[in-house]
Design a protein around this motif. Structure first.
Motif, PDB file in Angstrom:
ATOM      1  N   LYS A   1       0.824  -1.332   0.064  1.00  0.00           N
ATOM      2  CA  LYS A   1      -0.079  -0.093   0.035  1.00  0.00           C
ATOM      3  C   LYS A   1       0.878   1.129   0.064  1.00  0.00           C
ATOM      4  N   LYS A   2       0.218   2.316  -0.444  1.00  0.00           N
ATOM      5  CA  LYS A   2       0.856   3.531  -0.630  1.00  0.00           C
ATOM      6  C   LYS A   2       0.712   4.166   1.007  1.00  0.00           C
ATOM      7  N   ASN A   3       1.821   4.289   1.625  1.00  0.00           N
ATOM      8  CA  ASN A   3       1.836   4.961   3.141  1.00  0.00           C
ATOM      9  C   ASN A   3       2.629   6.075   3.124  1.00  0.00           C
ATOM     10  N   PHE A   4       2.757   6.629   4.383  1.00  0.00           N
ATOM     11  CA  PHE A   4       3.311   7.878   4.634  1.00  0.00           C
ATOM     12  C   PHE A   4       5.014   7.920   4.487  1.00  0.00           C
ATOM     13  N   LYS A   5       5.454   6.586   4.880  1.00  0.00           N
ATOM     14  CA  LYS A   5       6.916   6.445   4.756  1.00  0.00           C
ATOM     15  C   LYS A   5       7.280   6.444   3.331  1.00  0.00           C
ATOM     16  N   LEU A   6       6.488   5.830   2.485  1.00  0.00           N
ATOM     17  CA  LEU A   6       6.699   5.667   1.210  1.00  0.00           C
ATOM     18  C   LEU A   6       6.640   7.088   0.656  1.00  0.00           C
ATOM     19  N   ARG A   7       5.750   7.799   0.830  1.00  0.00           N
ATOM     20  CA  ARG A   7       5.347   9.308   0.328  1.00  0.00           C
ATOM     21  C   ARG A   7       6.434  10.142   0.627  1.00  0.00           C
ATOM     22  N   GLU A   8       6.937   9.968   1.747  1.00  0.00           N
ATOM     23  CA  GLU A   8       8.243  10.805   2.510  1.00  0.00           C
ATOM     24  C   GLU A   8       9.369  10.327   1.756  1.00  0.00           C
ATOM     25  N   PHE A   9       9.417   8.974   1.317  1.00  0.00           N
ATOM     26  CA  PHE A   9      10.893   8.622   0.646  1.00  0.00           C
ATOM     27  C   PHE A   9      10.857   9.481  -0.687  1.00  0.00           C
ATOM     28  N   LEU A  10       9.890   9.330  -1.405  1.00  0.00           N
ATOM     29  CA  LEU A  10       9.493   9.942  -2.849  1.00  0.00           C
ATOM     30  C   LEU A  10       9.854  11.394  -2.692  1.00  0.00           C
ATOM     31  N   TYR A  11       9.130  12.032  -1.513  1.00  0.00           N
ATOM     32  CA  TYR A  11       9.347  13.325  -1.787  1.00  0.00           C
ATOM     33  C   TYR A  11      10.668  13.936  -1.461  1.00  0.00           C
ATOM     34  N   SER A  12      11.575  12.981  -0.938  1.00  0.00           N
ATOM     35  CA  SER A  12      12.759  13.162  -0.594  1.00  0.00           C
ATOM     36  C   SER A  12      13.962  13.084  -1.958  1.00  0.00           C
ATOM     37  N   ILE A  13      13.222  12.602  -3.087  1.00  0.00           N
ATOM     38  CA  ILE A  13      14.095  12.688  -4.279  1.00  0.00           C
ATOM     39  C   ILE A  13      14.203  13.911  -4.809  1.00  0.00           C
ATOM     40  N   LYS A  14      15.393  14.526  -5.152  1.00  0.00           N
ATOM     41  CA  LYS A  14      15.645  15.791  -5.413  1.00  0.00           C
ATOM     42  C   LYS A  14      15.956  15.910  -7.007  1.00  0.00           C
ATOM     43  N   GLU A  15      16.408  14.863  -7.689  1.00  0.00           N
ATOM     44  CA  GLU A  15      16.895  14.873  -9.016  1.00  0.00           C
ATOM     45  C   GLU A  15      15.651  15.310  -9.772  1.00  0.00           C
TER      46      GLU A  15
ATOM     47  N   VAL B   1       0.872   5.084 -11.231  1.00  0.00           N
ATOM     48  CA  VAL B   1      -0.523   4.597 -11.847  1.00  0.00           C
ATOM     49  C   VAL B   1      -0.933   3.519 -12.180  1.00  0.00           C
ATOM     50  N   HIS B   2      -0.072   2.496 -12.035  1.00  0.00           N
ATOM     51  CA  HIS B   2      -0.009   1.152 -12.476  1.00  0.00           C
ATOM     52  C   HIS B   2      -0.171   0.379 -11.231  1.00  0.00           C
ATOM     53  N   PHE B   3      -0.004   0.858  -9.982  1.00  0.00           N
ATOM     54  CA  PHE B   3       0.058   0.158  -8.908  1.00  0.00           C
ATOM     55  C   PHE B   3      -1.103  -0.927  -8.404  1.00  0.00           C
ATOM     56  N   LYS B   4      -2.074  -0.940  -8.857  1.00  0.00           N
ATOM     57  CA  LYS B   4      -3.346  -1.945  -8.741  1.00  0.00           C
ATOM     58  C   LYS B   4      -3.205  -2.952 -10.162  1.00  0.00           C
ATOM     59  N   ASN B   5      -2.401  -2.786 -10.930  1.00  0.00           N
ATOM     60  CA  ASN B   5      -2.228  -3.634 -12.236  1.00  0.00           C
ATOM     61  C   ASN B   5      -1.425  -4.992 -11.626  1.00  0.00           C
ATOM     62  N   LYS B   6      -1.954  -6.129 -11.535  1.00  0.00           N
ATOM     63  CA  LYS B   6      -1.474  -7.199 -11.025  1.00  0.00           C
ATOM     64  C   LYS B   6       0.118  -7.621 -11.983  1.00  0.00           C
ATOM     65  N   LEU B   7       0.237  -6.979 -13.323  1.00  0.00           N
ATOM     66  CA  LEU B   7       1.564  -7.284 -14.027  1.00  0.00           C
ATOM     67  C   LEU B   7       2.592  -6.484 -13.200  1.00  0.00           C
ATOM     68  N   PHE B   8       2.388  -5.505 -12.498  1.00  0.00           N
ATOM     69  CA  PHE B   8       3.382  -4.410 -11.813  1.00  0.00           C
ATOM     70  C   PHE B   8       3.702  -5.128 -10.568  1.00  0.00           C
ATOM     71  N   HIS B   9       4.926  -5.406 -10.256  1.00  0.00           N
ATOM     72  CA  HIS B   9       5.078  -5.649  -8.958  1.00  0.00           C
ATOM     73  C   HIS B   9       6.198  -4.652  -8.409  1.00  0.00           C
ATOM     74  N   PHE B  10       5.854  -3.853  -7.358  1.00  0.00           N
ATOM     75  CA  PHE B  10       6.238  -2.724  -6.588  1.00  0.00           C
ATOM     76  C   PHE B  10       7.185  -3.284  -5.125  1.00  0.00           C
ATOM     77  N   TYR B  11       8.670  -2.769  -5.358  1.00  0.00           N
ATOM     78  CA  TYR B  11       9.363  -3.211  -4.135  1.00  0.00           C
ATOM     79  C   TYR B  11      10.142  -2.024  -3.517  1.00  0.00           C
ATOM     80  N   ARG B  12      10.041  -2.274  -2.195  1.00  0.00           N
ATOM     81  CA  ARG B  12      11.045  -1.155  -1.385  1.00  0.00           C
ATOM     82  C   ARG B  12      12.060  -1.792  -1.047  1.00  0.00           C
TER      83      ARG B  12
END
Length: 159
Positions: free
Chosen positions: A11-25, A40-51
């Motif tokens: 799930k998209k949570n605060f820690k993940l959002r915080e990490f993404l906002y820390s990206i400066k490039e 935008v593909h988070f719910k697509n079963k073909l896409f696998h997201f990893y931290r």
């Protein structure tokens, strides 16, 4: 060095959002927002997201599109402070199925170091004319999806 911990993002949570906002490039500006790719593909079963965590802190994100005959590394980001330590190769080795045909696209406007990183990780730079059936199929699929794909991106493949 402490071991990397790679886990699926459920799930998209605060820690993940915080990490993404820390990206400066600037080249990752689009990828920081949950309304853009790859999120935008988070719910697509073909896409696998990893931290990727080190010392209980998120240092990276990887997104892989898993198809029947192929994996496509859609997105890999490692925190700037954690780069050049061999972590990217460790992530690739842990997440990509070496028995499958695997591809990655690299934007042409990124530094040469990005392409060198993927080459050092076992990928080959495509000239888009190889006589490889899975590669030809992938190129055709990409061009059908977006005719500008290979005007903006390089294609690297593994196998």
């Amino acid at each position: 060095m402490e071991a990397l911990k790679i886990s699926k993002i459920k799930k998209k949570n605060f820690k993940l959002r915080e990490f993404l906002y820390s990206i400066k490039e600037k080249e990752f500006k689009l990828n920081k927002n949950f309304n853009n790719t790859p999120w935008v593909h988070f719910k697509n079963k073909l896409f696998h997201f990893y931290r990727v965590k080190l010392k209980n802190k998120i240092i990276g994100i990887a997104v892989i599109i898993k198809l029947r005959n192929q994996d496509h590394l859609q997105f890999l980001y490692i925190d700037k402070k954690s780069r050049s330590k061999g972590l990217g190769k460790m992530i690739i080795d842990a997440l990509l199925n070496k028995k499958k045909f695997t591809t990655v696209h690299v934007y042409k406007n990124l530094t040469k170091r990005v392409t060198i990183f993927y080459k050092n990780s076992g990928f080959k730079l495509s000239n888009l004319k190889e006589n490889h059936s899975l590669l030809k199929k992938w190129i055709k699929r990409c061009e059908k999806f977006d005719s500008k794909t290979f005007k903006e991106k390089k294609l690297l493949y593994w196998k």
